[in-house]
Design a protein around this motif. Sequence first.
Motif, PDB file in Angstrom:
ATOM      1  N   GLY A  38     -55.212   6.959   0.999  1.00 25.99           N
ATOM      2  CA  GLY A  38     -53.894   7.293   0.475  1.00 25.99           C
ATOM      3  C   GLY A  38     -53.420   6.145  -0.368  1.00 25.99           C
ATOM      4  O   GLY A  38     -54.050   5.444  -0.960  1.00 25.99           O
ATOM      5  N   ASN A  39     -52.223   6.305  -0.663  1.00 24.29           N
ATOM      6  CA  ASN A  39     -51.618   5.518  -1.881  1.00 24.29           C
ATOM      7  C   ASN A  39     -51.301   4.187  -1.035  1.00 24.29           C
ATOM      8  O   ASN A  39     -50.757   4.356   0.114  1.00 24.29           O
ATOM      9  CB  ASN A  39     -50.217   6.073  -2.429  1.00 24.29           C
ATOM     10  N   ALA A  40     -51.577   3.027  -1.556  1.00 33.42           N
ATOM     11  CA  ALA A  40     -51.384   1.683  -0.830  1.00 33.42           C
ATOM     12  C   ALA A  40     -50.238   1.200  -1.553  1.00 33.42           C
ATOM     13  O   ALA A  40     -50.090   0.755  -2.633  1.00 33.42           O
ATOM     14  CB  ALA A  40     -52.448   0.983  -1.103  1.00 33.42           C
ATOM     15  N   VAL A  41     -48.976   1.430  -1.109  1.00 38.54           N
ATOM     16  CA  VAL A  41     -47.577   1.098  -1.618  1.00 38.54           C
ATOM     17  C   VAL A  41     -46.886  -0.060  -0.452  1.00 38.54           C
ATOM     18  O   VAL A  41     -46.603   0.254   0.377  1.00 38.54           O
ATOM     19  CB  VAL A  41     -46.620   2.716  -1.693  1.00 38.54           C
ATOM     20  N   MET A  42     -46.628  -0.936  -1.417  1.00 34.12           N
ATOM     21  CA  MET A  42     -45.946  -2.145  -0.671  1.00 34.12           C
ATOM     22  C   MET A  42     -44.476  -1.790  -0.923  1.00 34.12           C
ATOM     23  O   MET A  42     -44.003  -1.479  -1.811  1.00 34.12           O
ATOM     24  CB  MET A  42     -46.363  -3.587  -1.444  1.00 34.12           C
ATOM     25  N   ASP A  43     -44.026  -1.726   0.271  1.00 35.93           N
ATOM     26  CA  ASP A  43     -42.629  -1.576   0.611  1.00 35.93           C
ATOM     27  C   ASP A  43     -41.810  -3.111   0.328  1.00 35.93           C
ATOM     28  O   ASP A  43     -42.170  -3.731   1.263  1.00 35.93           O
ATOM     29  CB  ASP A  43     -41.974  -0.859   1.818  1.00 35.93           C
ATOM     30  N   VAL A  44     -40.833  -2.877  -0.582  1.00 38.41           N
ATOM     31  CA  VAL A  44     -40.201  -4.296  -1.053  1.00 38.41           C
ATOM     32  C   VAL A  44     -38.582  -3.962  -0.398  1.00 38.41           C
ATOM     33  O   VAL A  44     -38.030  -3.283  -1.094  1.00 38.41           O
ATOM     34  CB  VAL A  44     -40.191  -4.534  -2.375  1.00 38.41           C
ATOM     35  N   ILE A  45     -38.418  -4.204   0.727  1.00 35.48           N
ATOM     36  CA  ILE A  45     -37.139  -3.968   1.370  1.00 35.48           C
ATOM     37  C   ILE A  45     -35.853  -5.061   1.355  1.00 35.48           C
ATOM     38  O   ILE A  45     -36.240  -6.011   1.787  1.00 35.48           O
ATOM     39  CB  ILE A  45     -37.387  -3.512   2.670  1.00 35.48           C
ATOM     40  N   SER A  46     -34.787  -4.716   0.831  1.00 36.85           N
ATOM     41  CA  SER A  46     -33.778  -5.707   0.750  1.00 36.85           C
ATOM     42  C   SER A  46     -32.477  -4.985   0.896  1.00 36.85           C
ATOM     43  O   SER A  46     -32.240  -3.892   0.511  1.00 36.85           O
ATOM     44  CB  SER A  46     -33.740  -6.531  -0.316  1.00 36.85           C
ATOM     45  N   PRO A  47     -31.485  -5.915   1.555  1.00 35.97           N
ATOM     46  CA  PRO A  47     -30.069  -5.258   1.454  1.00 35.97           C
ATOM     47  C   PRO A  47     -29.152  -5.407   0.408  1.00 35.97           C
ATOM     48  O   PRO A  47     -29.783  -6.082  -0.417  1.00 35.97           O
ATOM     49  CB  PRO A  47     -29.300  -6.399   2.733  1.00 35.97           C
ATOM     50  N   THR A  48     -28.453  -4.418   0.094  1.00 32.61           N
ATOM     51  CA  THR A  48     -27.659  -4.567  -1.137  1.00 32.61           C
ATOM     52  C   THR A  48     -26.321  -4.088  -0.912  1.00 32.61           C
ATOM     53  O   THR A  48     -25.970  -3.587   0.220  1.00 32.61           O
ATOM     54  CB  THR A  48     -28.383  -3.919  -2.281  1.00 32.61           C
ATOM     55  N   ALA A  63     -37.100  -7.739 -10.480  1.00 38.14           N
ATOM     56  CA  ALA A  63     -36.552  -9.019 -11.152  1.00 38.14           C
ATOM     57  C   ALA A  63     -35.000  -9.022 -10.522  1.00 38.14           C
ATOM     58  O   ALA A  63     -34.395 -10.303 -10.272  1.00 38.14           O
ATOM     59  CB  ALA A  63     -36.508  -8.988 -12.583  1.00 38.14           C
ATOM     60  N   ALA A  64     -34.339  -7.938 -10.371  1.00 41.75           N
ATOM     61  CA  ALA A  64     -32.934  -7.862  -9.821  1.00 41.75           C
ATOM     62  C   ALA A  64     -32.819  -7.995  -8.422  1.00 41.75           C
ATOM     63  O   ALA A  64     -32.041  -9.087  -8.098  1.00 41.75           O
ATOM     64  CB  ALA A  64     -32.564  -6.383 -10.267  1.00 41.75           C
ATOM     65  N   GLN A  65     -33.844  -7.623  -7.685  1.00 39.70           N
ATOM     66  CA  GLN A  65     -34.102  -8.065  -6.394  1.00 39.70           C
ATOM     67  C   GLN A  65     -34.075  -9.556  -6.189  1.00 39.70           C
ATOM     68  O   GLN A  65     -33.613 -10.137  -5.495  1.00 39.70           O
ATOM     69  CB  GLN A  65     -35.278  -7.340  -5.552  1.00 39.70           C
ATOM     70  N   ALA A  66     -35.073 -10.279  -7.012  1.00 44.22           N
ATOM     71  CA  ALA A  66     -35.099 -11.776  -6.824  1.00 44.22           C
ATOM     72  C   ALA A  66     -34.031 -12.603  -7.233  1.00 44.22           C
ATOM     73  O   ALA A  66     -33.600 -13.377  -6.658  1.00 44.22           O
ATOM     74  CB  ALA A  66     -36.385 -12.278  -7.831  1.00 44.22           C
ATOM     75  N   ASP A  67     -33.279 -12.041  -8.341  1.00 48.27           N
ATOM     76  CA  ASP A  67     -31.833 -12.544  -8.700  1.00 48.27           C
ATOM     77  C   ASP A  67     -30.782 -12.588  -7.401  1.00 48.27           C
ATOM     78  O   ASP A  67     -29.913 -13.217  -7.527  1.00 48.27           O
ATOM     79  CB  ASP A  67     -31.318 -11.833  -9.819  1.00 48.27           C
ATOM     80  N   ASP A  68     -30.841 -11.256  -6.679  1.00 45.65           N
ATOM     81  CA  ASP A  68     -29.960 -11.181  -5.668  1.00 45.65           C
ATOM     82  C   ASP A  68     -30.063 -12.081  -4.467  1.00 45.65           C
ATOM     83  O   ASP A  68     -29.332 -12.061  -3.404  1.00 45.65           O
ATOM     84  CB  ASP A  68     -29.850  -9.733  -5.145  1.00 45.65           C
ATOM     85  N   HIS A  69     -31.427 -12.759  -4.270  1.00 49.12           N
ATOM     86  CA  HIS A  69     -31.834 -13.442  -3.049  1.00 49.12           C
ATOM     87  C   HIS A  69     -31.794 -14.907  -3.504  1.00 49.12           C
ATOM     88  O   HIS A  69     -32.968 -15.346  -3.561  1.00 49.12           O
ATOM     89  CB  HIS A  69     -33.227 -12.966  -2.666  1.00 49.12           C
ATOM     90  N   GLY A  70     -30.689 -15.357  -3.795  1.00 47.16           N
ATOM     91  CA  GLY A  70     -30.445 -17.015  -3.992  1.00 47.16           C
ATOM     92  C   GLY A  70     -30.356 -17.561  -2.333  1.00 47.16           C
ATOM     93  O   GLY A  70     -30.564 -17.108  -1.491  1.00 47.16           O
ATOM     94  N   PRO A  71     -30.462 -19.099  -2.620  1.00 50.42           N
ATOM     95  CA  PRO A  71     -30.160 -19.873  -1.414  1.00 50.42           C
ATOM     96  C   PRO A  71     -29.417 -19.169  -0.517  1.00 50.42           C
ATOM     97  O   PRO A  71     -28.267 -19.043  -0.695  1.00 50.42           O
ATOM     98  CB  PRO A  71     -29.928 -21.353  -1.999  1.00 50.42           C
ATOM     99  N   GLY A  72     -29.784 -19.113   0.992  1.00 51.44           N
ATOM    100  CA  GLY A  72     -28.862 -18.830   2.035  1.00 51.44           C
ATOM    101  C   GLY A  72     -28.933 -17.310   2.033  1.00 51.44           C
ATOM    102  O   GLY A  72     -28.279 -16.780   2.982  1.00 51.44           O
ATOM    103  N   ARG A  73     -29.389 -16.481   1.239  1.00 52.07           N
ATOM    104  CA  ARG A  73     -28.996 -15.061   1.406  1.00 52.07           C
ATOM    105  C   ARG A  73     -30.721 -14.830   2.104  1.00 52.07           C
ATOM    106  O   ARG A  73     -31.750 -15.381   2.129  1.00 52.07           O
ATOM    107  CB  ARG A  73     -29.117 -14.564   0.260  1.00 52.07           C
TER     108      ARG A  73
END
Length: 337
Positions: free
Chosen positions: A10-20, A48-58
Amino acid sequence: MTTPYVIGIGNAVMDVISPTSDARLQDLGVQKGIMQLIERERSEFLMAAQADDHGPGREDARLVPGGSVANTLAGIGAFGLRTAFIGRVADDTLGRIYAGKTEEAGTRFVNPPVTGDVLPTSRSIILVTPDGERSMNTYLGISTELGPEHVAPEVFDGAGWLFLEGYLFDKAKGKEAFLKAAKCCHEAGGRAGIALSDPFCVDRHREDFRRLVAGPMDYVIGNAQEWTSLYQIEDLEAALKQAVADCGTVICTRSGEDAILIRDGQRAIAPVQKVVPVDATGAGDQFAAGLIYGLATGASLEVAGRMGCIAAAEVIGHVGPRPERDVMADFRAAGLA
């Protein structure tokens, strides 16, 4: 007894899960609560937007190996069976993590990450709002290139069961890979099966799917909408009658209603487990895990179906497509194991 060996493709899909937040979804132009396929550029923007949303302490994004068949194999492996996954990932960060985590969870990841100038590892960027809604943005990447050359006959030595996902059938090379895998499985003395996966996929490839169901597939799992779409018959019973004329074992799930299982003229009903749904993601994947585990270990058709329903009930009771508690304990409590 030799431990049954189940192979999945099947498709090997990495789920990248984050709160928003809902406001952030609007900022990103993400439609809430649906799954949509996106292109590479859009996936890179959202990563890239996910990475920006996860700063220190998040809270950091969680990386969870996913894909329909991969989720099923994780469930089967948790029941103690040998499993192997044939899929494609790139030799990038997500691909290396995907392969490593799959192996750590007990499933052999057959094909090593691919080096060189290739498409990136497939990913589903999943944004979860405070109300629990999951907005999924899926880029299929290198998974779309899986073909027969990636199916090695020696992998099937001792394999009793093969499980395929209809999503991968969308590509010509995926169809060729399925046919080769089914041939390898049968030559090893095993049984091959598929989940129809999606009525729209069935609509796009109806004749090919029908040839597959009536040809090398020993068992087929579909929901009511997928079966009626496959045979273009509105009446489910009429569609299932056609299905059993084509295939030895036919399984029909019915979204909150009892599952129907038919094999060699025998019909069984498996009652669904009534639970308050938290997240339906993965319900079909874990139904397949319980079902295949039951069939592979020699359970009756009814018991295998009940195992599927119990496994599905566990996964819809929490967020995420893989089991979080000991489902075997649930089987034992129900007198099934």
